[in-house]
Motif scaffolding. Sequence first.
Motif, short mmCIF file in Angstrom:
data_model
loop_
_atom_site.label_atom_id
_atom_site.label_comp_id
_atom_site.label_asym_id
_atom_site.label_seq_id
_atom_site.Cartn_x
_atom_site.Cartn_y
_atom_site.Cartn_z
N TYR A 1 5.44 56.47 10.43
CA TYR A 1 5.97 55.11 10.27
C TYR A 1 7.40 55.15 9.75
CZ TYR A 1 6.33 50.29 8.57
OH TYR A 1 6.73 49.00 8.34
N ILE A 2 8.28 54.40 10.40
CA ILE A 2 9.68 54.28 9.99
C ILE A 2 9.92 52.87 9.48
CG2 ILE A 2 12.09 54.42 10.70
CD1 ILE A 2 11.27 56.33 12.90
N ASP A 3 10.23 52.74 8.20
CA ASP A 3 10.57 51.44 7.62
C ASP A 3 12.04 51.45 7.22
OD1 ASP A 3 10.31 48.89 6.75
OD2 ASP A 3 8.76 49.28 5.26
N LEU A 4 12.55 50.29 6.82
CA LEU A 4 13.97 50.18 6.48
C LEU A 4 14.39 51.16 5.40
CD1 LEU A 4 14.43 46.29 6.52
CD2 LEU A 4 15.24 47.92 8.22
N GLU A 5 13.51 51.41 4.44
CA GLU A 5 13.87 52.29 3.33
C GLU A 5 13.86 53.76 3.74
OE1 GLU A 5 9.44 52.62 1.31
OE2 GLU A 5 10.94 51.32 0.42
N ASN A 6 13.33 54.09 4.92
CA ASN A 6 13.28 55.48 5.36
C ASN A 6 14.55 55.93 6.07
OD1 ASN A 6 9.90 54.78 6.29
ND2 ASN A 6 10.57 55.84 4.44
N VAL A 7 15.42 54.98 6.40
CA VAL A 7 16.67 55.32 7.09
C VAL A 7 17.84 54.99 6.16
CG1 VAL A 7 18.14 54.87 9.09
CG2 VAL A 7 15.65 54.88 9.36
N VAL A 8 18.66 55.99 5.88
CA VAL A 8 19.83 55.80 5.02
C VAL A 8 21.04 56.37 5.76
CG1 VAL A 8 20.93 56.41 2.85
CG2 VAL A 8 18.48 55.92 2.91
N TYR B 1 17.86 48.79 15.69
CA TYR B 1 18.96 47.99 15.15
C TYR B 1 18.44 47.20 13.95
CZ TYR B 1 23.05 45.04 14.78
OH TYR B 1 24.18 44.42 14.31
N GLN B 2 19.06 47.43 12.80
CA GLN B 2 18.62 46.76 11.57
C GLN B 2 19.00 45.29 11.62
OE1 GLN B 2 19.47 48.77 7.82
NE2 GLN B 2 19.82 46.81 6.82
N THR B 3 18.01 44.41 11.70
CA THR B 3 18.28 42.99 11.85
C THR B 3 18.43 42.26 10.52
OG1 THR B 3 15.89 42.63 12.06
CG2 THR B 3 17.16 42.82 14.10
N VAL B 4 17.98 42.87 9.43
CA VAL B 4 18.16 42.30 8.09
C VAL B 4 19.35 43.00 7.44
CG1 VAL B 4 17.10 41.90 5.85
CG2 VAL B 4 15.69 41.90 7.91
N ARG B 5 20.34 42.22 6.97
CA ARG B 5 21.58 42.75 6.43
C ARG B 5 22.26 43.71 7.42
NH1 ARG B 5 19.17 44.26 0.55
NH2 ARG B 5 17.56 44.99 1.94
N PRO B 6 22.53 43.25 8.63
CA PRO B 6 23.09 44.14 9.66
C PRO B 6 24.47 44.67 9.33
CG PRO B 6 23.11 41.85 10.40
CD PRO B 6 22.30 41.88 9.14
N TYR B 7 25.15 44.05 8.35
CA TYR B 7 26.47 44.54 7.96
C TYR B 7 26.39 45.96 7.39
CZ TYR B 7 24.66 42.84 3.49
OH TYR B 7 23.86 42.60 2.40
N GLY C 1 11.45 45.22 10.86
CA GLY C 1 12.77 45.04 10.24
C GLY C 1 13.87 45.49 11.16
N TYR C 2 13.48 46.16 12.24
CA TYR C 2 14.42 46.58 13.28
C TYR C 2 14.12 45.83 14.58
CZ TYR C 2 15.16 50.77 10.38
OH TYR C 2 15.45 51.64 9.37
N SER C 3 15.17 45.65 15.37
CA SER C 3 14.98 45.35 16.78
C SER C 3 15.05 46.67 17.53
CB SER C 3 16.05 44.39 17.30
OG SER C 3 15.68 43.05 17.04
#
Length: 396
Positions: free
Chosen positions: A38-45, A76-82, A103-105
């Motif tokens: 599983y890949i969640d937002l916190e797993n990608v830095v 593509y990170q759709t939350v806080r994409p900046y 959390g990604y598209s």
Amino acid sequence: MVPKLRFKEFCGEWEEKRLGDVCKINPKNESLPDTFNYIDLENVVEGRLLKFNNTISKNNAPSRAKRLLQNNDILYQTVRPYQKNNFYFDIEETEIPYVASTGYSQLRTDKNNPKFIFQEIHTDIFVNNVLERCTGTSYPAINSSDLGNIRFTIPSLPEQTKIADFLSTVDDKIQNQEDKITHLENIKKGFMQKIFSRKIRFKDDGGEEFPEWEEKKIKDCCEYKNGESFENKLDENGQYNLISLNSIDSNGQLKKVFKKVSDASWYLRKDDLVMVLSDVGHGDFLGLSDLIPQDNKFVLNQRMGLLRKKNKINMVYIRKYINFNQKYFKRHGQGSSQQNLSKKAIENFKIEVPCLKEQQKIADFLSSFDEKISTEKETLEHLKQLKKGLLQQMFV
């Protein structure tokens, strides 16, 4: 419709299209496998997957686990994409498939070069177009429909491939430089572990052993003082740099940009040690400290602490010992939504103190690593700025 910087074998204008015209966005998946990584937002830095093996079962999966990945998919990170914290999925085949969070598209393209698309979604033009369509303030986000309507320009497939291959080599250099820095930091960490546990001891210039270390409390070595409030004294033309909670980074180093004040009742001195006393969440910054580089140019804000030596002691050694043992300060943080360090917790922190000459040798040895790491970080920053410039000039 023509980029400023272009390979000479290509000419003609680029074509404007919608992202949804060149990519399938969140393609329909078959049912999820019984077991997956599983890949969640916190797993990608910074575009890197931190945990390659985060295996869970479908029955225990969070409701956000829906994006079944194929090689060359883009997340593509759709939350806080900046934050531009997107991920290009290019992992050698494994027995266990990968599934990403909503959390990604999920972007998938068959007729275009996916690595070109990945590079283009990081350009400032594309990101600014996304941000204009975001909703929410604390957590600005864009939905997949609006994302698909973002317009951008695209060249022929051969030119896409040429650009993608070129920029991938720059990315590889950045990756190698980051790995080099991590390697140096790990070597330094290993030496610190052995030095502070006394598995490695230095000798004097004559080859003789130094005396045994003594255990002391911070209050035996340093005077403690809290910072003051400067909320009503900020002055962008002030001559003094304000040390606040945001002035120290996650490595325990002073940043280079400060708010300014024009006056204070007292000023920091060279080799004063300033410490973070307050932090949110898990208190990851609590206790992180750095030294003031010169006299009478810095002042200390509230929720920051000052340690000033009161006897013969090497403050570089003290700072390195404190930052190496930061877990002590994290444990002693008090509060729920905001963690705070008390004066008592700081003053009672125990520190192993060698004689002054051995302190100096330890400080010099570890500082040599800091200098090497700093030099490599400057090279990394140069590469990142080069990549940023290329993104601006190679895309329309």
